[in-house]
Design an enzyme around this catalytic site. Structure first.
Site, PDB file in Angstrom:
ATOM      1  N   ASP A  33       0.860  -1.180   0.000  1.00  0.00           N
ATOM      2  CA  ASP A  33       0.000   0.000   0.000  1.00  0.00           C
ATOM      3  C   ASP A  33       0.902   1.237   0.000  1.00  0.00           C
ATOM      4  OD1 ASP A  33      -1.927   1.945   0.422  1.00  0.00           O
ATOM      5  OD2 ASP A  33      -2.419   1.300   2.466  1.00  0.00           O
TER       6      ASP A  33
ATOM      7  N   GLU B 224      -0.576  10.625   0.344  1.00  0.00           N
ATOM      8  CA  GLU B 224      -1.932  10.081   0.354  1.00  0.00           C
ATOM      9  C   GLU B 224      -2.359   9.697   1.754  1.00  0.00           C
ATOM     10  OE1 GLU B 224      -5.021   6.803  -0.038  1.00  0.00           O
ATOM     11  OE2 GLU B 224      -3.074   6.839   0.968  1.00  0.00           O
TER      12      GLU B 224
ATOM     13  N   HIS C 186      -1.799  -2.092   6.318  1.00  0.00           N
ATOM     14  CA  HIS C 186      -1.137  -1.224   7.300  1.00  0.00           C
ATOM     15  C   HIS C 186      -0.440  -2.024   8.393  1.00  0.00           C
ATOM     16  CE1 HIS C 186      -2.909   3.034   6.458  1.00  0.00           C
ATOM     17  NE2 HIS C 186      -2.614   2.377   5.342  1.00  0.00           N
TER      18      HIS C 186
END
Length: 355
Positions: free
Chosen positions: A177, A210, A320
């Site tokens: 990610d 982001e 995450h």
């Protein structure tokens, strides 16, 4: 996935780029596309915009993928040489105790460990609680004097792990990610160049920041001003125990790209992505997004007078965390999907809903 491409993906993943410190990954992107793009620019935010000029007047397409990864930041250095930290982006405090980390200083990388009292010294009622990040410290194993010579407040910290293949076609790493997206966006440009370019301009946007508010996607969409803006990101796989599929949908690693549908998504973009998948013989998955997505698509849609926006993802487990998991074939299938979508555009296409 070819070895050269796998090595490229590995270099993206293992190069530190905590939000606000993305420059080293930006260097990799510029180097990769130096002989592919017609032009490469980097804006004041740090986002990289590589452009492949089109052969005609078809709509221009920008694919945005963010270079930044979650991490930690040094907030205080004690007289004993221990570091206090704060999160950069959405870091789960529960995963941190006992973890190895890398502290990125102006004088190089220092290995550290996130310390906490051993279980023997923790009271029973305290064991049931998550230790907040503000109560954790990082031990560098150095003298206090040396720590203060090298480390500065504001230095970024990454999880001390990298890329590894495992299982059948699976891979695990920190920062899929969204460096998986950076990989896809650059590979699409390479494929378009192999086809002799696209009918319209293609812009690969490797965006910044982001994780703290879609800041790079917003400024890139405004500055580049494409006709179509597609965000590529990761989404939550729901193919492992403990995930409620009735709430989060049925999304699996290895079952192909995930195409989002909802008010944040232009309906013409959605249908053309589905048609491109059909024409390429690709499996795809659909994700319902009833509100604004938490991706660059959310910011890009409302730039200037509005942009025809899409969102394509790959299913990812354990988001995450230091052990994000994907199926590598999903990345390659996504490159094929987006390449076909862009090649099939022509100047007659309108993205105005219902027209």
């Amino acid at each position: 996935m070819a070895k050269v491409d796998k090595d490229y993906l590995k270099s993206l993943l293992e190069t530190p780029s905590v939000t606000g410190f993305e420059t080293k990954v930006a260097d990799i992107v510029r180097d990769r596309l130096a002989d592919v793009a017609d032009s490469i620019e980097t804006n004041v935010m740090g986002s990289v915009h590589a452009t492949l000029k089109g052969t005609g007047n078809a709509p221009s397409v920008m694919i945005a993928a963010h270079m930044d990864e979650i991490g930690l930041m040094v907030t205080y250095i004690s007289d004993q040489g221990y570091l206090s930290v704060s999160s950069v982006g959405g870091v789960d405090a529960a995963i941190l105790p006992g973890m190895r980390v890398d502290v990125h200083t102006r004088k190089g990388v220092l290995r550290g460990v996130v310390g906490r009292k051993p279980i023997h010294l923790i009271e029973p009622e305290e064991r049931r609680k998550v230790t907040p990040i503000s109560s954790l410290v990082i031990d560098l194993g150095l003298t206090p004097r040396r720590v203060k010579e090298v480390v500065r407040v504001g230095d970024p910290i990454t999880f001390g792990v990298g890329f590894e293949k495992f299982g059948k076609g699976m891979a695990v790493s920190r920062a899929f990610d969204d460096k998986a997206g950076v990989y896809v966006a650059t590979r699409v440009m390479e494929e378009l160049r192999r086809h002799g370019a696209a009918p319209g301009d293609y812009i690969c946007a490797a965006t910044v920041q982001e994780e703290i508010g879609l800041r790079g996607g917003s400024t890139s969409a405004y500055g580049v001003d494409p006709d179509v803006a597609i965000a590529f990101d990761v989404t939550h796989a729901t193919d492992y125990p403990g995930i409620d599929q009735t709430r989060y949908g049925d999304l699996s690693c290895g079952e192909g790209p995930v195409i989002a549908r909802g008010p944040n998504i232009n309906p013409v973009v959605f249908e053309r992505l589905m048609q491109a998948a059909c024409d390429e013989g690709l499996k795809v998955q659909i994700e319902a997004e009833p509100g604004v997505t938490g991706t660059d698509a959310g910011a890009m849609q409302i730039q200037r007078g509005g942009r025809a926006t899409g969102l394509v993802s790959v299913a990812l487990r354990y988001m995450h965390t230091p052990t994000e998991v994907i199926k590598l074939s999903d990345l390659e299938d996504t490159v094929r999907l987006l390449t076909r979508f862009i090649l099939d555009l022509d100047e007659s296409v309108t993205f105005v809903p219902g027209m």
